[in-house]
Design a protein around this motif. Structure first.
Motif, mmCIF file in Angstrom:
data_model
loop_
_atom_site.group_PDB
_atom_site.id
_atom_site.type_symbol
_atom_site.label_atom_id
_atom_site.label_comp_id
_atom_site.label_asym_id
_atom_site.label_seq_id
_atom_site.Cartn_x
_atom_site.Cartn_y
_atom_site.Cartn_z
ATOM 1 N N ASP A 17 144.126 58.864 49.765
ATOM 2 C CA ASP A 17 145.035 58.489 50.855
ATOM 3 C C ASP A 17 146.421 58.988 50.480
ATOM 4 O O ASP A 17 146.937 58.662 49.410
ATOM 5 N N LEU A 18 147.013 59.771 51.351
ATOM 6 C CA LEU A 18 148.328 60.356 51.051
ATOM 7 C C LEU A 18 149.449 59.316 51.081
ATOM 8 O O LEU A 18 150.533 59.556 50.569
ATOM 9 N N ARG A 19 149.181 58.157 51.685
ATOM 10 C CA ARG A 19 150.220 57.137 51.808
ATOM 11 C C ARG A 19 150.230 56.235 50.576
ATOM 12 O O ARG A 19 149.183 55.962 49.999
ATOM 13 N N PHE A 20 151.395 55.741 50.202
ATOM 14 C CA PHE A 20 151.482 54.818 49.074
ATOM 15 C C PHE A 20 151.472 53.370 49.566
ATOM 16 O O PHE A 20 150.488 52.669 49.415
ATOM 17 N N GLY A 21 152.530 52.931 50.198
ATOM 18 C CA GLY A 21 152.645 51.536 50.623
ATOM 19 C C GLY A 21 151.659 51.138 51.696
ATOM 20 O O GLY A 21 151.314 49.972 51.827
ATOM 21 N N ARG A 22 151.187 52.106 52.451
ATOM 22 C CA ARG A 22 150.265 51.801 53.551
ATOM 23 C C ARG A 22 148.860 52.363 53.310
ATOM 24 O O ARG A 22 148.062 52.482 54.238
ATOM 25 N N ALA A 23 148.571 52.673 52.070
ATOM 26 C CA ALA A 23 147.205 53.080 51.723
ATOM 27 C C ALA A 23 146.259 51.918 51.988
ATOM 28 O O ALA A 23 146.641 50.750 51.868
ATOM 29 N N SER A 24 145.028 52.228 52.336
ATOM 30 C CA SER A 24 144.060 51.161 52.611
ATOM 31 C C SER A 24 143.638 50.427 51.342
ATOM 32 O O SER A 24 143.520 49.211 51.322
ATOM 33 N N TRP A 25 143.412 51.209 50.288
ATOM 34 C CA TRP A 25 142.916 50.656 49.036
ATOM 35 C C TRP A 25 143.635 51.319 47.866
ATOM 36 O O TRP A 25 144.200 52.400 48.005
ATOM 37 N N PHE A 26 143.536 50.683 46.718
ATOM 38 C CA PHE A 26 144.023 51.267 45.471
ATOM 39 C C PHE A 26 142.858 51.300 44.492
ATOM 40 O O PHE A 26 142.182 50.291 44.290
ATOM 41 N N CYS A 27 142.655 52.455 43.914
ATOM 42 C CA CYS A 27 141.654 52.607 42.861
ATOM 43 C C CYS A 27 142.380 52.429 41.538
ATOM 44 O O CYS A 27 143.293 53.199 41.221
ATOM 45 N N LEU A 28 142.014 51.418 40.787
ATOM 46 C CA LEU A 28 142.646 51.128 39.502
ATOM 47 C C LEU A 28 141.750 51.650 38.390
ATOM 48 O O LEU A 28 140.606 51.219 38.251
ATOM 49 N N TYR A 29 142.279 52.585 37.625
ATOM 50 C CA TYR A 29 141.522 53.196 36.532
ATOM 51 C C TYR A 29 142.237 52.929 35.207
ATOM 52 O O TYR A 29 143.434 53.209 35.075
ATOM 53 N N ASP A 30 141.501 52.383 34.257
ATOM 54 C CA ASP A 30 142.032 52.125 32.919
ATOM 55 C C ASP A 30 141.402 53.132 31.969
ATOM 56 O O ASP A 30 140.205 53.047 31.683
ATOM 57 N N ASP A 31 142.186 54.088 31.481
ATOM 58 C CA ASP A 31 141.608 55.161 30.655
ATOM 59 C C ASP A 31 141.225 54.682 29.255
ATOM 60 O O ASP A 31 140.505 55.377 28.549
ATOM 61 N N GLN A 32 141.673 53.507 28.841
ATOM 62 C CA GLN A 32 141.287 53.009 27.514
ATOM 63 C C GLN A 32 139.936 52.292 27.557
ATOM 64 O O GLN A 32 139.112 52.465 26.679
ATOM 65 N N SER A 33 139.732 51.482 28.577
ATOM 66 C CA SER A 33 138.468 50.756 28.691
ATOM 67 C C SER A 33 137.445 51.509 29.537
ATOM 68 O O SER A 33 136.263 51.219 29.477
ATOM 69 N N GLY A 34 137.921 52.454 30.351
ATOM 70 C CA GLY A 34 137.038 53.181 31.252
ATOM 71 C C GLY A 34 136.725 52.420 32.528
ATOM 72 O O GLY A 34 135.967 52.880 33.370
ATOM 73 N N GLU A 35 137.293 51.226 32.675
ATOM 74 C CA GLU A 35 137.030 50.397 33.859
ATOM 75 C C GLU A 35 137.664 50.992 35.107
ATOM 76 O O GLU A 35 138.780 51.497 35.070
ATOM 77 N N ILE A 36 136.920 50.890 36.198
ATOM 78 C CA ILE A 36 137.395 51.328 37.502
ATOM 79 C C ILE A 36 137.175 50.179 38.474
ATOM 80 O O ILE A 36 136.084 49.612 38.538
ATOM 81 N N SER A 37 138.198 49.823 39.202
ATOM 82 C CA SER A 37 138.049 48.769 40.212
ATOM 83 C C SER A 37 138.876 49.147 41.435
ATOM 84 O O SER A 37 139.731 50.029 41.377
#
Length: 105
Positions: A17-37
């Motif tokens: 999504d090109l928008r920041f504040g009005r994006a529908s979702w945020f993909c949170l990626y932690d490169d140390q644990s490998g977790e994606i939520s």
């Protein structure tokens, strides 16, 4: 390091999504644990201040890098204040999986 990628959906095959504040979702990626939520953007329909409210969420989550297509001036100022790296991408065909794969390489 935690990274947020703006997304149109809540799955790895969701597109960027090109928008920041009005994006529908945020993909949170932690490169140390490998977790994606995925986190639904509760500010998407805010009358005003969606970008700054989203920055507050980013800070609360301990994110150090945000990948989006654009940042409003107030959001950009706040992200700079908190030393959060901003990365601009313009390809709205990219999927979350492809962007995460690029972060891993």
């Amino acid at each position: 390091m935690k990274t947020i990628i703006t997304s149109t959906g809540n799955q790895l095959n969701s597109v960027f999504d090109l928008r920041f504040g009005r994006a529908s979702w945020f993909c949170l990626y932690d490169d140390q644990s490998g977790e994606i939520s995925f986190i639904e953007n509760e500010n998407i329909n805010a009358q005003s201040g969606a970008g700054t409210k989203t920055v507050e969420k980013v800070v609360e989550l301990g994110v150090k890098k945000v990948i989006s297509g654009d940042f409003g001036p107030k959001a950009k100022e706040l992200l700079e204040k908190f030393n959060i790296q901003m990365v601009l991408l313009q390809d709205d065909k990219n999927t979350m999986q492809r962007i995460i794969d690029q972060l891993k390489s």
